[in-house]
Scaffold this motif. Structure first.
Motif, PDB file in Angstrom:
ATOM      1  N   ALA A   1       0.818  -1.210   0.000  1.00 28.54           N
ATOM      2  CA  ALA A   1       0.000   0.000   0.000  1.00 28.54           C
ATOM      3  C   ALA A   1       0.853   1.262   0.000  1.00 28.54           C
ATOM      4  N   LEU A   2       2.057   1.180   0.566  1.00 28.01           N
ATOM      5  CA  LEU A   2       2.894   2.368   0.720  1.00 28.01           C
ATOM      6  C   LEU A   2       3.913   2.552  -0.392  1.00 28.01           C
ATOM      7  N   ILE A   3       4.086   1.559  -1.271  1.00 33.70           N
ATOM      8  CA  ILE A   3       5.172   1.623  -2.248  1.00 33.70           C
ATOM      9  C   ILE A   3       4.989   2.751  -3.251  1.00 33.70           C
ATOM     10  N   THR A   4       3.774   3.192  -3.469  1.00 35.99           N
ATOM     11  CA  THR A   4       3.550   4.307  -4.393  1.00 35.99           C
ATOM     12  C   THR A   4       3.668   5.662  -3.696  1.00 35.99           C
ATOM     13  N   ARG A   5       4.050   5.645  -2.401  1.00 31.70           N
ATOM     14  CA  ARG A   5       4.142   6.856  -1.573  1.00 31.70           C
ATOM     15  C   ARG A   5       2.826   7.639  -1.645  1.00 31.70           C
ATOM     16  N   PRO A   6       1.714   6.993  -1.277  1.00 28.99           N
ATOM     17  CA  PRO A   6       0.416   7.656  -1.357  1.00 28.99           C
ATOM     18  C   PRO A   6       0.292   8.769  -0.329  1.00 28.99           C
ATOM     19  N   ARG A   7      -0.564   9.726  -0.630  1.00 30.16           N
ATOM     20  CA  ARG A   7      -0.815  10.808   0.320  1.00 30.16           C
ATOM     21  C   ARG A   7      -1.782  10.362   1.409  1.00 30.16           C
ATOM     22  N   LEU A   8      -2.593   9.353   1.121  1.00 29.56           N
ATOM     23  CA  LEU A   8      -3.564   8.841   2.088  1.00 29.56           C
ATOM     24  C   LEU A   8      -3.495   7.318   2.107  1.00 29.56           C
ATOM     25  N   VAL A   9      -3.298   6.728   3.297  1.00 34.10           N
ATOM     26  CA  VAL A   9      -3.341   5.280   3.471  1.00 34.10           C
ATOM     27  C   VAL A   9      -4.632   4.941   4.203  1.00 34.10           C
ATOM     28  N   VAL A  10      -5.432   4.046   3.623  1.00 32.09           N
ATOM     29  CA  VAL A  10      -6.715   3.641   4.197  1.00 32.09           C
ATOM     30  C   VAL A  10      -6.640   2.167   4.560  1.00 32.09           C
ATOM     31  N   ALA A  11      -6.873   1.849   5.829  1.00 28.64           N
ATOM     32  CA  ALA A  11      -6.812   0.462   6.304  1.00 28.64           C
ATOM     33  C   ALA A  11      -8.173   0.058   6.853  1.00 28.64           C
ATOM     34  N   ASP A  12      -8.699  -1.044   6.351  1.00 29.92           N
ATOM     35  CA  ASP A  12     -10.019  -1.540   6.760  1.00 29.92           C
ATOM     36  C   ASP A  12      -9.852  -2.746   7.686  1.00 29.92           C
ATOM     37  N   GLU A  13     -10.217  -2.571   8.961  1.00 26.79           N
ATOM     38  CA  GLU A  13     -10.158  -3.644   9.973  1.00 26.79           C
ATOM     39  C   GLU A  13      -8.797  -4.358   9.991  1.00 26.79           C
ATOM     40  N   PRO A  14      -7.700  -3.610  10.158  1.00 25.22           N
ATOM     41  CA  PRO A  14      -6.391  -4.271  10.105  1.00 25.22           C
ATOM     42  C   PRO A  14      -6.040  -5.065  11.361  1.00 25.22           C
TER      43      PRO A  14
ATOM     44  N   THR B   1       5.369   3.332   9.291  1.00 25.11           N
ATOM     45  CA  THR B   1       5.558   3.325   7.844  1.00 25.11           C
ATOM     46  C   THR B   1       4.864   4.508   7.183  1.00 25.11           C
ATOM     47  N   ALA B   2       3.708   4.923   7.724  1.00 23.49           N
ATOM     48  CA  ALA B   2       3.052   6.110   7.184  1.00 23.49           C
ATOM     49  C   ALA B   2       3.910   7.346   7.418  1.00 23.49           C
ATOM     50  N   ALA B   3       4.511   7.438   8.610  1.00 26.35           N
ATOM     51  CA  ALA B   3       5.379   8.578   8.910  1.00 26.35           C
ATOM     52  C   ALA B   3       6.603   8.585   8.004  1.00 26.35           C
ATOM     53  N   ALA B   4       7.124   7.409   7.694  1.00 23.49           N
ATOM     54  CA  ALA B   4       8.325   7.315   6.864  1.00 23.49           C
ATOM     55  C   ALA B   4       8.087   7.811   5.446  1.00 23.49           C
ATOM     56  N   THR B   5       6.844   7.687   4.965  1.00 24.51           N
ATOM     57  CA  THR B   5       6.540   8.133   3.603  1.00 24.51           C
ATOM     58  C   THR B   5       5.727   9.433   3.587  1.00 24.51           C
ATOM     59  N   GLY B   6       5.451   9.994   4.774  1.00 29.18           N
ATOM     60  CA  GLY B   6       4.693  11.241   4.852  1.00 29.18           C
ATOM     61  C   GLY B   6       3.217  11.092   4.581  1.00 29.18           C
ATOM     62  N   ALA B   7       2.681   9.886   4.754  1.00 28.95           N
ATOM     63  CA  ALA B   7       1.279   9.632   4.418  1.00 28.95           C
ATOM     64  C   ALA B   7       0.346   9.981   5.571  1.00 28.95           C
ATOM     65  N   THR B   8      -0.870  10.346   5.222  1.00 29.76           N
ATOM     66  CA  THR B   8      -1.967  10.483   6.172  1.00 29.76           C
ATOM     67  C   THR B   8      -2.616   9.113   6.321  1.00 29.76           C
ATOM     68  N   LEU B   9      -3.037   8.766   7.538  1.00 34.55           N
ATOM     69  CA  LEU B   9      -3.554   7.429   7.823  1.00 34.55           C
ATOM     70  C   LEU B   9      -5.005   7.491   8.271  1.00 34.55           C
ATOM     71  N   LEU B  10      -5.843   6.671   7.636  1.00 41.70           N
ATOM     72  CA  LEU B  10      -7.249   6.536   8.003  1.00 41.70           C
ATOM     73  C   LEU B  10      -7.538   5.055   8.239  1.00 41.70           C
ATOM     74  N   VAL B  11      -7.923   4.707   9.465  1.00 42.12           N
ATOM     75  CA  VAL B  11      -8.211   3.320   9.832  1.00 42.12           C
ATOM     76  C   VAL B  11      -9.678   3.204  10.221  1.00 42.12           C
ATOM     77  N   ALA B  12     -10.378   2.226   9.657  1.00 44.01           N
ATOM     78  CA  ALA B  12     -11.768   1.942  10.018  1.00 44.01           C
ATOM     79  C   ALA B  12     -11.833   0.596  10.709  1.00 44.01           C
ATOM     80  N   THR B  13     -12.494   0.542  11.873  1.00 41.73           N
ATOM     81  CA  THR B  13     -12.521  -0.704  12.630  1.00 41.73           C
ATOM     82  C   THR B  13     -13.638  -0.697  13.663  1.00 41.73           C
ATOM     83  N   HIS B  14     -13.962  -1.889  14.169  1.00 37.60           N
ATOM     84  CA  HIS B  14     -14.818  -1.991  15.344  1.00 37.60           C
ATOM     85  C   HIS B  14     -13.985  -2.348  16.573  1.00 37.60           C
TER      86      HIS B  14
END
Length: 209
Positions: free
Chosen positions: A148-161, A180-193
């Motif tokens: 997910a991070l190899i393209t250096r995305p601006r937003l990383v979205v994780a579903d129930e990780p 890993t998000a900090a290493a690539t400068g990505a914003t992180l959005l996690v959805a979970t219960h």
């Protein structure tokens, strides 16, 4: 990522309502709610997999919710890294090859040094040429995050990780996502219960069932 008046209804029944929300660059946020609260619907709206029935979604300054299918695919490839609950690694390819394919699709380039560096960062240098079926659950999850991070995305979205993990591995997974998000400068959005990990996030959006 920003939403304005965001909600979604199916058959006249509202199944997700987030309203107005904004995530700035580098902000790590958790969307928390029980099954049926609309978490997956929200993720699908943010990533352009569905068109919300009301409101707007902006990713990296572009209005995702107003784009056609091809333009959404392009914006998603350029700006978003997805970590699915099921890993979705291509079984016929090694870890290295899975990342190389994602990199080529997302950026049009092939950078072997970046692939090796990221795989080492998530602790899989010794498994770089392994096939997914030979990886442990933890190794597979780390490979999926690296992909997910190899393209250096601006937003990383994780579903129930973390929902299928014990306490120690759940917290280790959150740490890995942050690092890993900090290493690539990505914003992180996690959805979970998974309420266990809520204290690790400064921003928590709670959805009711």
């Amino acid at each position: 990522m920003k939403t304005e008046g965001l909600s979604h209804a199916v058959g006249g029944k509202r199944i997700m309502a987030v309203g107005d929300w904004q995530q700035t660059s580098g902000d790590h946020a958790l969307v928390l709610g029980p099954s049926g609260s609309g978490k997956t619907t929200f993720i699908n709206a943010v990533t352009g997999l569905i068109t919300p029935s009301a409101g707007r979604v902006f990713v990296a300054g572009e209005e995702m919710s107003a784009l056609g299918a091809a333009a959404r695919d392009s914006l998603r490839r350029r700006t978003i890294g997805l970590v699915f609950q099921t890993l979705r690694l291509i079984p016929a390819l090694s870890v290295r090859q899975n990342l190389a394919l994602a990199q080529r699709i997302g950026t049009g380039r092939h950078d072997p040094a970046a692939i090796e560096s990221l795989i080492a960062r998530v602790g899989l240098a010794h498994r770089i040429d392994a096939r997914p079926r030979t990886l442990s659950q933890g190794e597979g999850q780390r490979a999926a995050i690296a992909r997910a991070l190899i393209t250096r995305p601006r937003l990383v979205v994780a579903d129930e990780p973390t929902s299928a993990l014990d306490d120690a591995n759940a917290f280790a997974m959150v740490d890995l996502l942050f690092e890993t998000a900090a290493a690539t400068g990505a914003t992180l959005l996690v959805a979970t219960h998974d309420t266990r990990i809520a204290p690790r996030f400064n921003t928590v959006v709670r959805l009711a069932a």
